[in-house]
Design a protein around this motif. Structure first.
Motif, PDB file in Angstrom:
ATOM      1  N   LEU A   2      12.090  -7.837  -7.474  1.00  0.00           N
ATOM      2  CA  LEU A   2      12.657  -7.951  -6.144  1.00  0.00           C
ATOM      3  C   LEU A   2      11.451  -7.018  -5.330  1.00  0.00           C
ATOM      4  O   LEU A   2      11.412  -5.935  -5.483  1.00  0.00           O
ATOM      5  N   GLU A  23      10.170  -2.016  -3.783  1.00  0.00           N
ATOM      6  CA  GLU A  23      10.173  -2.943  -4.803  1.00  0.00           C
ATOM      7  C   GLU A  23      10.880  -2.470  -6.078  1.00  0.00           C
ATOM      8  O   GLU A  23      11.191  -1.201  -6.226  1.00  0.00           O
ATOM      9  N   LYS A  26      11.730  -5.098 -12.794  1.00  0.00           N
ATOM     10  CA  LYS A  26      12.577  -5.609 -13.756  1.00  0.00           C
ATOM     11  C   LYS A  26      13.048  -4.433 -14.728  1.00  0.00           C
ATOM     12  O   LYS A  26      12.233  -3.553 -15.155  1.00  0.00           O
ATOM     13  N   ILE A  47      18.491  -8.550   2.428  1.00  0.00           N
ATOM     14  CA  ILE A  47      18.172  -9.165   1.292  1.00  0.00           C
ATOM     15  C   ILE A  47      19.090 -10.354   0.586  1.00  0.00           C
ATOM     16  O   ILE A  47      18.768 -11.547   0.375  1.00  0.00           O
ATOM     17  N   SER A  59      10.577 -11.445  -1.793  1.00  0.00           N
ATOM     18  CA  SER A  59      10.540 -12.124  -2.712  1.00  0.00           C
ATOM     19  C   SER A  59      11.209 -11.681  -4.097  1.00  0.00           C
ATOM     20  O   SER A  59      11.379 -10.572  -4.269  1.00  0.00           O
ATOM     21  N   PHE A  60      11.954 -12.748  -4.721  1.00  0.00           N
ATOM     22  CA  PHE A  60      12.798 -12.506  -5.810  1.00  0.00           C
ATOM     23  C   PHE A  60      12.303 -13.358  -6.829  1.00  0.00           C
ATOM     24  O   PHE A  60      12.142 -14.675  -6.719  1.00  0.00           O
ATOM     25  N   GLU A  61      11.914 -12.932  -8.036  1.00  0.00           N
ATOM     26  CA  GLU A  61      11.285 -13.638  -9.174  1.00  0.00           C
ATOM     27  C   GLU A  61      10.164 -14.692  -8.623  1.00  0.00           C
ATOM     28  O   GLU A  61      10.196 -15.560  -8.989  1.00  0.00           O
ATOM     29  N   LYS A  76      20.905 -17.295  -6.888  1.00  0.00           N
ATOM     30  CA  LYS A  76      19.627 -16.989  -7.841  1.00  0.00           C
ATOM     31  C   LYS A  76      19.781 -15.830  -8.685  1.00  0.00           C
ATOM     32  O   LYS A  76      19.180 -15.399  -9.289  1.00  0.00           O
ATOM     33  N   ILE A  78      21.344 -12.361  -7.455  1.00  0.00           N
ATOM     34  CA  ILE A  78      21.204 -11.164  -6.521  1.00  0.00           C
ATOM     35  C   ILE A  78      22.898 -10.884  -6.351  1.00  0.00           C
ATOM     36  O   ILE A  78      23.404 -11.484  -5.544  1.00  0.00           O
TER      37      ILE A  78
END
Ligand SMILES: Nc1ncnc2c1ncn2[C@@H]1O[C@H](COP(=O)(O)OP(=O)(O)O)[C@@H](O)[C@H]1O
Ligand SMILES: [Mg+2]
Length: 231
Positions: A2, A23, A26, A47, A59-61, A76, A78
């Motif tokens: 993320l 940021e 993972k 977010i 941006s997520f993944e 998605k 989250i």
């Protein structure tokens, strides 16, 4: 997994987030520290799509989700543990956990949540409104897990709890992280933040004014106190 790049967020004409970069890698825990009113919840709400007037990139993944609706973002993966817990006080503990559950093979289920929070199992049939603050915080985390998120956003989960309960709730959050959960934790307490963080961010008036690893922050706590000082 993320990342926020130069994110600006607005409530009407109020320009709240003024170019936030942040940021979450993972499997790691990023902690966002800041005093009241600095924009922590606005960052979380940006977010998850609760704040709609935004610019920049979230941006997520690998996918920019800044223009998606909140239900699409939730789908998605989250997950959110909202500030103030927001549990359903007139439903039982079990109902709170199952009402929005998202069944997934091998994912979180009642049994796993109860294993993580034995207190919730004991109080399964109680009205959630009758739980202590610490138990409500656990319930809010359990409810988020039942949706099988890939990342958890936790907005001051230990706010208003006794030191003993802060310890208990943080212990579980640390366990979740050790089990591989990625997370963004919003906090006001430096010690609590340092107990879990891989990355520490400090937000002041809608801008990230500090970012480093906790080891570095520990060497120079004056910086943190400076940014977090009551003015
Ligand atoms: N719904 C809203 N409408 C207008 N202003 C808001 C709203 N929510 C928060 N704000 C303002 O945005 C700023 C940041 O608030 P918030 O993100 O809740 O701070 P924090 O979570 O760090 O305490 C504050 O000045 C607050 O008054
Ligand atoms: Mg807040």
């Amino acid at each position: 997994m993320l990342s926020l790049k130069d994110v600006h967020s607005y409530y009407g004409a109020s320009h709240i987030l003024q170019g936030v970069n942040l940021e979450v890698k993972k499997g790691s825990a990023a902690v966002l520290l800041g005093r009241n009113g600095m924009g922590k919840t606005t960052a979380i709400h940006s977010i998850i799509g609760f704040v709609t007037k935004k610019e920049g990139e979230i941006s997520f993944e690998g996918e920019n989700v800044i223009n998606l609706k909140s239900h699409q973002i939730a789908r998605k993966g989250i997950g959110i543990v909202p500030q103030g817990r927001r549990i359903f006080t007139n439903l039982s503990v079990k109902e709170n956990l199952t009402v929005f559950a998202n069944q997934e093979q091998g994912g979180w289920d009642l049994e796993k949540v109860y294993k993580l929070f034995p207190r919730l199992k004991e109080r399964e049939k109680s009205h959630a409104g009758n739980l202590s603050g610490g138990e409500q915080s656990m319930l809010s985390i359990g409810r988020a897990l039942m949706r099988n998120p890939k990342i958890l956003l936790l907005d001051e989960p230990t706010e208003g709890l006794s030191p003993l309960m802060v310890g208990e709730v943080m212990e579980v959050i640390v366990k979740l992280k050790e089990a591989g959960m990625s997370m963004l934790l919003v906090e006001q307490n430096i010690a609590t933040a340092l107990s879990i963080a891989d990355d520490v961010y400090i937000i002041n008036k809608g801008r990230i004014v500090y970012h480093d690893r906790p080891e570095e922050l520990k060497k120079n706590m004056d910086i943190a106190y400076h940014h977090l000082a009551i003015s």
